[in-house]
Design an enzyme around this catalytic site. Sequence first.
Site, short mmCIF file in Angstrom:
data_model
loop_
_atom_site.label_atom_id
_atom_site.label_comp_id
_atom_site.label_asym_id
_atom_site.label_seq_id
_atom_site.Cartn_x
_atom_site.Cartn_y
_atom_site.Cartn_z
N LYS A 193 -8.23 48.87 -57.49
CA LYS A 193 -8.15 49.12 -56.07
C LYS A 193 -7.70 47.85 -55.35
O LYS A 193 -8.04 46.75 -55.77
CB LYS A 193 -9.56 49.53 -55.60
CG LYS A 193 -9.68 49.78 -54.12
CD LYS A 193 -11.08 50.23 -53.78
CE LYS A 193 -11.32 50.06 -52.29
NZ LYS A 193 -12.48 50.78 -51.81
N LYS B 188 -23.07 47.02 -56.60
CA LYS B 188 -23.28 45.71 -55.96
C LYS B 188 -24.56 45.06 -56.49
O LYS B 188 -24.59 43.86 -56.73
CB LYS B 188 -23.36 45.86 -54.44
CG LYS B 188 -22.01 46.12 -53.81
CD LYS B 188 -22.09 46.05 -52.30
CE LYS B 188 -20.77 46.47 -51.66
NZ LYS B 188 -20.95 46.87 -50.26
N LYS C 209 -8.94 42.09 -51.52
CA LYS C 209 -8.60 40.69 -51.27
C LYS C 209 -9.12 39.79 -52.40
O LYS C 209 -8.44 38.88 -52.85
CB LYS C 209 -9.19 40.27 -49.93
CG LYS C 209 -8.61 38.96 -49.42
CD LYS C 209 -9.22 38.58 -48.09
CE LYS C 209 -8.96 37.12 -47.77
NZ LYS C 209 -7.75 36.91 -47.02
#
Length: 344
Positions: free
Chosen positions: A192, A112, A195
């Site tokens: 994976k 991240k 959304k």
Amino acid sequence: MARIFSGIQPSGELHIGNYLGAVKNWVRLQHEHPGATFCVVDYHAITGRYDPQVLRARRWGMAASLLAAGIDPARVTLFMQSDVPEHTELSWIFTTFTPLGELERQVQFKDKAAREESIPAGLLMYPVLQAADILLYRADAVPVGEDQVQHLELARDTARRFNAKFAVAYFPEPQPMLSPTRRILGLDGQAKMSKSLGNTVGLLEADDAIWGKLRPAVTDPQRVRKSDPGRPEVCNVYQLHRAFSAPAVVAEVEANCRSAGWGCMDCKKALHGAMVAELTPIRARAAELQAAPGRVLEVLEDGAARARAVARQTMREVREIVGLDPLTVSAAALPAEGAPPAAG
Ligand code: TRP
């Protein structure tokens, strides 16, 4: 009996990836482990950029989806993390002895952080808050997906460090309980399910919308013609069968794939049937809750009251262990200097 805690982020709509990876497992576990605690981790959800109004909608939506998916508040405690501020209090105490280097080595943090220009400290502290979530309830078993194994390791290290630093046997070392469903890939068969990649099926999508996504879904890339035998072990649609279809159907799918008895469309039609059968009642319950939103709030209020009773008790004990319990007059007589510092 294991004490169970788990959490889920209030990300957008629940999709079949997080349903299979986490929630379905929770629904199953609540029968063997009544008294488990499940939490919508909204404090975790604010470590990136977000819109407060969207967050509100997602917090409500996640709570409603969990109930629709079958979480039964008569068996388990379901609550919103931010209704129990003790999570942040315990997290602070943990940050005071967690080595910075260990947090910087967390894979999810590195991933991240690599995408951010300016890294919020909260992103680094994310797993410390997660350790606090679990240890606040002194849980020893945490049903999660494989991607959380490293965070759980940190939670165990945290428990161990606390116990050693204060010479107590207070926190248990929580173990992951991995979901039986292997990692579900998105319908692109590549990444994976997520959304943001647009490769998901929403938990509440209509039957024809689900078919619209299954029809083009990637299967065994080497199976070009219907007459080519398929390889279930590399096929994501087969993995979805394993998650949604009865064992007899899974065996039939596997045999018909290997023998090229079925084409991929036959297989996808069978999967669609199984998904519709499982998801239709969930969708119906979600519609009921949407029409009676007060019911969701009632569950959360009751859940928060129960969670807080446990959390308060833990914090009373933790404060005493670390020397932050309410002062009494006897403190006036304690030696302020010369006392050896606590070990660790
Ligand atoms: N980090 C977890 C995830 O992204 C969510 C989470 C937060 C969690 N606190 C937790 C999971 C405590 C289990 C236990 O999925």
